[in-house]
Design an enzyme around this catalytic site. Structure first.
Site, PDB file in Angstrom:
ATOM      1  N   PRO A  92      -7.558   1.276  -1.132  1.00  0.00           N
ATOM      2  CA  PRO A  92      -7.904   0.819  -2.482  1.00  0.00           C
ATOM      3  C   PRO A  92      -8.297   1.973  -3.393  1.00  0.00           C
ATOM      4  CG  PRO A  92      -9.426  -0.113  -0.831  1.00  0.00           C
ATOM      5  CD  PRO A  92      -8.436   0.709  -0.090  1.00  0.00           C
ATOM      6  N   GLU A 119     -13.364   0.444   7.743  1.00  0.00           N
ATOM      7  CA  GLU A 119     -13.667   1.099   6.459  1.00  0.00           C
ATOM      8  C   GLU A 119     -12.637   2.175   6.122  1.00  0.00           C
ATOM      9  OE1 GLU A 119     -15.868   0.053   4.280  1.00  0.00           O
ATOM     10  OE2 GLU A 119     -16.255  -1.538   5.729  1.00  0.00           O
ATOM     11  N   ARG A 161      14.373  -3.344  -1.800  1.00  0.00           N
ATOM     12  CA  ARG A 161      15.323  -3.976  -2.722  1.00  0.00           C
ATOM     13  C   ARG A 161      15.901  -2.993  -3.746  1.00  0.00           C
ATOM     14  NH1 ARG A 161      13.352  -5.840  -7.454  1.00  0.00           N
ATOM     15  NH2 ARG A 161      14.694  -7.643  -7.678  1.00  0.00           N
ATOM     16  N   ASP A 176      14.735  -6.052 -14.041  1.00  0.00           N
ATOM     17  CA  ASP A 176      13.429  -6.518 -13.583  1.00  0.00           C
ATOM     18  C   ASP A 176      12.297  -6.147 -14.538  1.00  0.00           C
ATOM     19  OD1 ASP A 176      14.128  -7.655 -11.184  1.00  0.00           O
ATOM     20  OD2 ASP A 176      13.892  -5.800 -10.040  1.00  0.00           O
TER      21      ASP A 176
HETATM   22  N1  SAM Z   1     -14.240   0.297   2.246  1.00  0.00           N
HETATM   23  C1  SAM Z   1     -12.924   0.570   1.800  1.00  0.00           C
HETATM   24  C2  SAM Z   1     -12.973   0.820   0.292  1.00  0.00           C
HETATM   25  O1  SAM Z   1     -13.724   0.164  -0.398  1.00  0.00           O
HETATM   26  O2  SAM Z   1     -12.159   1.644  -0.187  1.00  0.00           O
HETATM   27  C3  SAM Z   1     -12.014  -0.612   2.069  1.00  0.00           C
HETATM   28  C4  SAM Z   1     -11.504  -0.667   3.455  1.00  0.00           C
HETATM   29  S1  SAM Z   1     -10.400  -2.042   3.683  1.00  0.00           S
HETATM   30  C5  SAM Z   1     -11.475  -3.261   4.311  1.00  0.00           C
HETATM   31  C6  SAM Z   1      -9.463  -1.557   5.090  1.00  0.00           C
HETATM   32  C7  SAM Z   1      -8.101  -1.014   4.798  1.00  0.00           C
HETATM   33  O3  SAM Z   1      -7.306  -1.958   4.115  1.00  0.00           O
HETATM   34  C8  SAM Z   1      -8.040   0.218   3.944  1.00  0.00           C
HETATM   35  O4  SAM Z   1      -8.357   1.387   4.631  1.00  0.00           O
HETATM   36  C9  SAM Z   1      -6.581   0.198   3.515  1.00  0.00           C
HETATM   37  O5  SAM Z   1      -5.712   0.649   4.550  1.00  0.00           O
HETATM   38  C10 SAM Z   1      -6.347  -1.283   3.328  1.00  0.00           C
HETATM   39  N2  SAM Z   1      -6.484  -1.746   1.936  1.00  0.00           N
HETATM   40  C11 SAM Z   1      -7.436  -2.565   1.460  1.00  0.00           C
HETATM   41  N3  SAM Z   1      -7.251  -2.809   0.150  1.00  0.00           N
HETATM   42  C12 SAM Z   1      -6.151  -2.131  -0.220  1.00  0.00           C
HETATM   43  C13 SAM Z   1      -5.471  -1.961  -1.456  1.00  0.00           C
HETATM   44  N4  SAM Z   1      -5.891  -2.549  -2.577  1.00  0.00           N
HETATM   45  N5  SAM Z   1      -4.360  -1.194  -1.479  1.00  0.00           N
HETATM   46  C14 SAM Z   1      -3.943  -0.574  -0.361  1.00  0.00           C
HETATM   47  N6  SAM Z   1      -4.551  -0.691   0.844  1.00  0.00           N
HETATM   48  C15 SAM Z   1      -5.653  -1.445   0.923  1.00  0.00           C
END
Ligand code: SAM
Length: 272
Positions: A92, A119, A161, A176
């Site tokens: 994220p 995490e 795609r 698109d």
């Molecule tokens: N504590 C982290 C933070 O706030 O950045 C979030 C960890 S999340 C529970 C676990 C994993 O889900 C991340 O390491 C990532 O691989 C994935 N993930 C969660 N949200 C995502 C997003 N919006 N985009 C891409 N990957 C995501």
């Protein structure tokens, strides 16, 4: 294109066996290989996580196991002449994944995805591979998933795609929402098929006229209106040079309607 995915849930990726992506794999356009991260652990519990340094909630994925897994996948080698893969780390806190980024990835011969759980992955893993590969930390949106697998599905389907030969009609990709070109930053307007009237709702007459230029103009009007309503942030990003007189007229109408509605709703909504 070759895609490697290392995850503690390789079974999460069965959707990549169906529909467009599944067919692209059958036809040899896409070679997707799944790897179980736990195969590179050395303890009886196949541990991939540990407590975070500095304290705090949750667990962090251990660097050693990721390092061994990534090295092994790279050592298997990619498609001929591909060199090293571009590594994509869903998080994220990454740069936003957009249609432009997808187009960039669609030109790569080899992508390696490292979706995390808990995490996230010990930050030294990205530092280590940045010195050897092109590494992208990518977010699919401003929300937090339980793990990176769903983000990988989103990215792979979007990229797949765009690969030549995956979609029968290449024009549909060019038209698109978000596609670079004259409609970039405009959302696609409404679409219709037969019958001409359904439950009393007729298809807009212009679409039955066979007049291609007028239909194209109508579609652009609809795209401008929909974008104004749903994504005003995209309207603000439109290049004024790309707008013709009719575009400006449509946008002026949208603004007038919006202001009139805000006025009717009262002073608080005028301030918004
Ligand atoms: N504590 C982290 C933070 O706030 O950045 C979030 C960890 S999340 C529970 C676990 C994993 O889900 C991340 O390491 C990532 O691989 C994935 N993930 C969660 N949200 C995502 C997003 N919006 N985009 C891409 N990957 C995501």
């Amino acid at each position: 294109m070759r895609i490697d995915i290392i995850s503690i849930f390789p079974e999460y990726f069965t959707p990549l066996e169906v529909s467009l992506v599944g067919k692209a794999r059958e036809r040899g356009i896409l070679d997707i290989r799944l790897h179980q991260l736990r195969d590179w652990t050395h303890d009886v519990h196949k541990t991939v996580d540990d407590t975070p340094y500095g304290g705090g909630p949750g667990m962090v994925m251990k660097p050693e196991v990721w390092g061994e897994a990534i090295d092994a996948v790279i050592a298997q080698g990619g498609p001929e002449g591909a060199g090293l893969p571009r590594m994509i780390v869903p998080t994220p806190s990454g740069r936003p994944f957009t249609q432009r980024v997808a187009l960039e990835y669609a030109r790569e011969p080899w992508l390696l995805f490292t979706p995390a759980r808990y995490e996230g992955i010990d930050a030294r893993v990205v530092d280590e591979y940045r010195s050897r590969l092109r590494v992208d930390e990518v977010s699919i949106g401003d929300y937090v998933l339980a793990g990176g697998e769903a983000a990988v599905l989103v990215i792979v389907e979007t990229v797949a795609r765009l690969l030549p030969g995956v979609i029968g009609n290449a024009q549909s990709v060019a038209d698109d929402s978000f596609a670079p070109g004259p409609m970039e930053n405009l959302l696609e307007g409404p679409v219709y098929t037969k019958p001409p009237v359904w439950r009393g709702h007729p298809v807009p007459e212009i679409l039955l006229s066979g007049h291609h230029a007028r239909i194209a103009r109508w579609r652009r009007d609809q795209a401008l209106r929909r974008t104004f309503e749903m994504r005003p942030d995209l309207i603000a990003r439109l290049d004024p040079e790309s707008l013709d007189e009719r575009d400006r007229e449509v946008l002026a109408e949208c603004r007038e309607r919006h202001e009139a509605a805000a006025f009717r709703a009262g002073p608080q909504s005028m301030a918004d």
